[in-house]
Scaffold this motif. Structure first.
Motif, PDB file in Angstrom:
ATOM      1  N   VAL A  58      -0.348   5.040   3.291  1.00 29.99           N
ATOM      2  CA  VAL A  58      -1.315   4.878   4.446  1.00 29.99           C
ATOM      3  C   VAL A  58      -0.728   6.098   5.418  1.00 29.99           C
ATOM      4  O   VAL A  58      -0.044   6.789   5.249  1.00 29.99           O
ATOM      5  N   VAL A  95       4.326  -0.913   3.505  1.00 25.62           N
ATOM      6  CA  VAL A  95       3.389   0.478   3.378  1.00 25.62           C
ATOM      7  C   VAL A  95       4.212   1.707   3.274  1.00 25.62           C
ATOM      8  O   VAL A  95       5.469   1.607   3.761  1.00 25.62           O
ATOM      9  N   GLU A 112     -10.229  -1.660  -0.976  1.00 25.81           N
ATOM     10  CA  GLU A 112      -9.760  -0.591  -2.029  1.00 25.81           C
ATOM     11  C   GLU A 112      -9.525  -1.492  -3.455  1.00 25.81           C
ATOM     12  O   GLU A 112     -10.097  -0.900  -4.334  1.00 25.81           O
ATOM     13  N   ASN A 167      -7.447  -2.587   4.081  1.00 28.19           N
ATOM     14  CA  ASN A 167      -6.722  -1.926   2.944  1.00 28.19           C
ATOM     15  C   ASN A 167      -7.371  -2.719   1.445  1.00 28.19           C
ATOM     16  O   ASN A 167      -7.554  -2.090   0.560  1.00 28.19           O
ATOM     17  N   ALA A 222      -5.357   5.107   3.901  1.00 32.66           N
ATOM     18  CA  ALA A 222      -5.837   4.613   4.962  1.00 32.66           C
ATOM     19  C   ALA A 222      -5.551   5.386   5.860  1.00 32.66           C
ATOM     20  O   ALA A 222      -4.419   5.616   6.473  1.00 32.66           O
ATOM     21  N   HIS A 272      -7.359   1.142   8.924  1.00 34.42           N
ATOM     22  CA  HIS A 272      -6.044   0.195   8.887  1.00 34.42           C
ATOM     23  C   HIS A 272      -6.495  -1.398   9.093  1.00 34.42           C
ATOM     24  O   HIS A 272      -7.531  -1.732  10.084  1.00 34.42           O
ATOM     25  N   ASP A 292       0.951  -1.252  -0.017  1.00 34.90           N
ATOM     26  CA  ASP A 292       0.060  -0.004  -0.086  1.00 34.90           C
ATOM     27  C   ASP A 292       0.832   1.411   0.049  1.00 34.90           C
ATOM     28  O   ASP A 292       1.486   1.476   1.021  1.00 34.90           O
ATOM     29  N   THR A 295      -2.625  -4.107   9.753  1.00 27.86           N
ATOM     30  CA  THR A 295      -2.225  -4.040   8.271  1.00 27.86           C
ATOM     31  C   THR A 295      -1.349  -5.123   7.837  1.00 27.86           C
ATOM     32  O   THR A 295      -1.745  -5.732   6.793  1.00 27.86           O
ATOM     33  N   THR A 318      -4.091   3.163  -0.533  1.00 24.91           N
ATOM     34  CA  THR A 318      -5.457   3.416   0.046  1.00 24.91           C
ATOM     35  C   THR A 318      -5.697   4.938   0.740  1.00 24.91           C
ATOM     36  O   THR A 318      -6.971   5.239   0.913  1.00 24.91           O
TER      37      THR A 318
END
Length: 436
Positions: A103, A146, A353, A350, A342, A347, A100, A138, A340
């Motif tokens: 975030v 991330v 999405e 994700n 986020a 959290h 991701d 996550t 995302t």
């Protein structure tokens, strides 16, 4: 003075004595020195998977993936009995760990059911535990890397996770952000800001080039300012990630040589063409961040631009965002990556999405998976390290119940997580030879 004939004999005796002392000292030292620490040899672990989605667009059948020393060391067709210590994933699908690229691990909801703010009374240790909880949620959801951008206090969390002291995804962070007013806003002051972030240990530079979607999203940074920031980031060996909603802001960022543009709710065909031309990574959001805000207004309402007008703007943005995903996905040369945005409350969710991108945006499921694996890794400068199930890559691996290529909702049902060769989750490993 001794006679000349006596000198050789005396020198010889002294030499022998010195040699004996040296040997004796070395022997005593060797006896007292601790034995060298030999790291234990960790045996290889074989993951047996009936289906592998490798992150590059291929689906492989019946594979044994060997992991040792935190890396994938071999892949071959499954055959014979599973080696001792191996893990049979049964009917689950093996994939690279999801990535991701946007975030906010530092955002959380307090015990008072409100968004955490700097002076809300939460003790530092409470905030630390909340951030660690976000990271763990996550990772358990299958996101092994991330990019947490914008918060100034991510360094401790990043370093603790990356050192293996607490569980969480690999964290890449900006340790703050720059905007049109930073340091007075001159090109030189913005360049100096980039250098300060690098000195503090930032992995990437975060830039705000437009207003929030709740304030209309219009451009706020000039082309000259963006060229200064993104140019200096490149000169310092750092990537640059730009918050931009309006078409003008997105185009300015792309033309300035910035690495990646976030959001782009108001991007049009001309804007997407500029992104393609400049080779800029593009990370639009489909729905998770908007729905998280709208479904949980009580957490945010009354803080800054979280008001009636702001919520209305986000609601109006949803159909534009969904349509924009589909239009971007139709351009094969547009570097569409997965992020995302986020925030508190999102959290661990994700993968919602991914579902939005496929079901609401019309992005093909395989392309959505690639955008969250190998293409996302490329955007982070880690394309040869993570994002693929391939020999030589880091053993960041997950397994889903079901096939996310056929049914993208399977991405929300992660039941196996390995990061760097270490298993953090395995809900019901199958016995060797058992298929379900």
């Amino acid at each position: 003075m001794p006679a000349p004939s006596a000198l050789p004999r005396r020198m010889s005796s002294l030499h022998v004595a010195a040699t004996l002392l040296t040997v004796t000292a070395a022997t005593i030292s060797a006896q007292r020195a601790p034995a060298p620490v030999v790291p234990p040899v960790v045996p290889p672990v074989v993951l047996r998977a009936s289906r592998v989605v490798d992150g590059s667009g291929r689906t492989l059948r019946n594979q044994d993936v060997t992991v040792q020393g935190g890396r994938i060391t071999a892949m071959r067709a499954s055959a014979g009995a599973l080696p001792t210590g191996g893990i049979d994933l049964g009917s689950r699908t093996l994939l690279p760990g999801f990535i991701d690229t946007h975030v906010h691990l530092g955002w959380y909801i307090t015990d008072k059911q409100r968004l955490h703010e700097e002076r809300d009374g939460d003790a530092p240790e409470v905030s630390t535990l909340q951030r660690a909880g976000n990271a763990w949620a996550t990772l358990r959801a299958g996101f092994t890397t991330v990019q947490s951008i914008g918060e100034a206090d991510n360094a401790v969390l990043r370093d603790a996770i990356n050192a293996g002291r607490i569980p969480g995804p690999r964290v890449i962070t900006s340790l703050g952000s720059l905007n049109e007013r930073s340091g007075g806003g001159s090109p030189d002051s913005l360049r100096a800001g980039v250098r300060r972030f690098k000195a503090r240990g930032a992995d990437v530079i975060k830039i705000f080039a437009s207003k929030s979607i709740r304030d209309g999203g219009e451009a706020t940074m000039t082309s000259e300012q963006l060229e200064a920031v993104c140019g200096e980031a490149t000169a310092q060996g750092l990537r640059s990630v730009v918050h931009a909603h309006s078409a003008k802001a997105v185009q300015r960022a792309a033309r300035a040589g910035c690495t990646q543009v976030e959001h782009g709710v108001f991007a049009d065909d001309a804007t997407r063409a500029v992104l393609v031309q400049r080779g800029t990574f593009f990370d639009p959001q489909c729905g998770l961040v908007f729905h998280n805000y709208l479904d949980n207004k009580q957490w945010f309402e009354g803080i800054g631009n979280y008001n009636a007008a702001g919520f209305a703007s986000m609601e109006q943005a949803i159909p534009l965002a969904e349509k924009g995903i589909g239009l971007a996905a139709k351009l094969p040369t547009l570097k569409l990556v997965f992020g995302t945005d986020a925030v508190a409350g999102a959290h661990g969710r994700n993968a919602e999405e991914l579902v939005c991108r496929v079901r609401r945006g019309g992005q093909p499921a395989m392309d959505a998976i690639i955008s969250a694996t190998s293409r996302a890794a490329e955007s982070l400068g880690l394309g040869k390290e993570i994002g693929r199930v391939a020999v030589g890559y880091a053993a960041d691996l997950i397994a889903t119940d079901g096939d996310p290529v056929a049914q993208i909702e399977a991405s929300q049902h992660v039941s196996f997580v390995m990061k760097g060769g270490r298993v953090y989750r395995n809900d019901g490993a199958r016995l060797p030879g058992v298929r379900k």
